[in-house]
Design a protein around this motif. Structure first.
Motif, PDB file in Angstrom:
ATOM      1  N   ASN A 160       2.183 110.375  83.309  1.00  0.00           N
ATOM      2  CA  ASN A 160       2.475 111.205  84.469  1.00  0.00           C
ATOM      3  C   ASN A 160       3.836 110.810  85.055  1.00  0.00           C
ATOM      4  O   ASN A 160       4.453 109.827  84.619  1.00  0.00           O
ATOM      5  N   LYS A 161       4.288 111.562  86.033  1.00  0.00           N
ATOM      6  CA  LYS A 161       5.615 111.330  86.618  1.00  0.00           C
ATOM      7  C   LYS A 161       5.735 109.929  87.212  1.00  0.00           C
ATOM      8  O   LYS A 161       6.761 109.269  87.062  1.00  0.00           O
ATOM      9  N   LYS A 162       4.680 109.464  87.871  1.00  0.00           N
ATOM     10  CA  LYS A 162       4.707 108.129  88.493  1.00  0.00           C
ATOM     11  C   LYS A 162       4.966 107.048  87.435  1.00  0.00           C
ATOM     12  O   LYS A 162       5.728 106.112  87.659  1.00  0.00           O
ATOM     13  N   GLN A 163       4.342 107.191  86.296  1.00  0.00           N
ATOM     14  CA  GLN A 163       4.536 106.221  85.215  1.00  0.00           C
ATOM     15  C   GLN A 163       5.945 106.328  84.646  1.00  0.00           C
ATOM     16  O   GLN A 163       6.597 105.310  84.399  1.00  0.00           O
ATOM     17  N   VAL A 164       6.416 107.552  84.433  1.00  0.00           N
ATOM     18  CA  VAL A 164       7.762 107.762  83.888  1.00  0.00           C
ATOM     19  C   VAL A 164       8.819 107.205  84.837  1.00  0.00           C
ATOM     20  O   VAL A 164       9.802 106.606  84.396  1.00  0.00           O
ATOM     21  N   ILE A 218       4.627 107.770  76.059  1.00  0.00           N
ATOM     22  CA  ILE A 218       5.381 108.234  77.229  1.00  0.00           C
ATOM     23  C   ILE A 218       5.235 109.738  77.443  1.00  0.00           C
ATOM     24  O   ILE A 218       5.120 110.186  78.589  1.00  0.00           O
ATOM     25  N   ASN A 219       5.212 110.524  76.396  1.00  0.00           N
ATOM     26  CA  ASN A 219       5.045 111.974  76.542  1.00  0.00           C
ATOM     27  C   ASN A 219       3.736 112.350  77.223  1.00  0.00           C
ATOM     28  O   ASN A 219       3.586 113.461  77.719  1.00  0.00           O
ATOM     29  N   HIS A 220       2.781 111.440  77.238  1.00  0.00           N
ATOM     30  CA  HIS A 220       1.470 111.700  77.834  1.00  0.00           C
ATOM     31  C   HIS A 220       1.330 111.085  79.228  1.00  0.00           C
ATOM     32  O   HIS A 220       0.281 111.210  79.845  1.00  0.00           O
ATOM     33  N   ARG A 247      -2.529 104.670  75.104  1.00  0.00           N
ATOM     34  CA  ARG A 247      -2.258 105.764  76.040  1.00  0.00           C
ATOM     35  C   ARG A 247      -3.263 105.734  77.184  1.00  0.00           C
ATOM     36  O   ARG A 247      -2.917 105.919  78.348  1.00  0.00           O
ATOM     37  N   GLU A 248      -4.527 105.486  76.857  1.00  0.00           N
ATOM     38  CA  GLU A 248      -5.586 105.465  77.867  1.00  0.00           C
ATOM     39  C   GLU A 248      -5.466 104.260  78.801  1.00  0.00           C
ATOM     40  O   GLU A 248      -5.924 104.318  79.935  1.00  0.00           O
TER      41      GLU A 248
END
Length: 195
Positions: free
Chosen positions: A125-129, A121-123, A89-90
């Protein structure tokens, strides 16, 4: 210096803490071509120690084994999976191609995909999603029982409320059709009571 295999054998739950700590410190000098040896080695009682070693090595040092680390969270009950989840995640953006690979080629492994949704994915940000939007939309439309992808798309305002509602309605219609078909072929099952 001790061999890599003898150091890994000291990562066991049964190894005294001082000895295990010494092995982890020595494994910080492991060569890149041997990193794969830290991926869930020997048996489960070594995995927590191996995960701690990997986390201490850090990113980008472990870049060559990211696929194997992502496989480690196929079952979040496995020893070390929690540490590896937080670590992945990090890492953030560099994980996106590996996550895409799983979503595109292993979406039938529902537990693994669910763990990736929940642990990574739940962690994001919008840019990553947004970078995995296509995969999330595909999963949300194809998997009748998985609404997690839709929730992520909606939460990050990647997909409109209307678009999400349309997909949910199609899922509901398909499910109602299947229930009717089940009831027609097996009237002893009271599908009406499920409403």
């Amino acid at each position: 210096m001790e061999s890599i295999s003898s150091l890994i054998k000291k990562l066991s739950w049964g190894t005294p803490e001082e000895e295990k700590e010494d092995a982890i410190k020595k494994l910080q000098y492991i060569e890149e071509e041997n990193l794969h040896l830290l991926l869930q080695p020997i048996s489960k009682d070594y995995w927590d120690g191996a995960a701690e070693t990997v986390v201490r090595l850090g990113y980008p040092r472990v870049k060559s084994v990211l696929t194997g680390l992502l496989e480690w969270i196929q079952d979040t009950n496995w020893p070390g999976a929690g540490q590896i989840s937080v670590f992945l995640r990090e890492i953030g953006d560099p994980m996106i191609p590996y996550v895409k690979e799983v979503l595109n080629h292993h979406s039938d492994d529902q537990e693994w995909v669910y763990n990736i949704f929940e642990e990574l994915i739940n962690h994001w940000n919008k840019k990553q999603v947004l970078q995995i939007q296509e995969e999330l939309i595909k999963i949300s439309q194809e998997k009748a029982s998985d609404l997690t992808a839709l929730r992520i798309l909606l939460t990050h305002n990647v997909y409109s409320k209307e678009g999400v509602c349309e997909i949910i309605q199609r899922k509901k219609d398909a499910l109602l059709f299947e229930l009717k078909e089940l009831h027609d072929t097996h009237p002893e099952i009271d599908c009406e009571a499920l409403n």
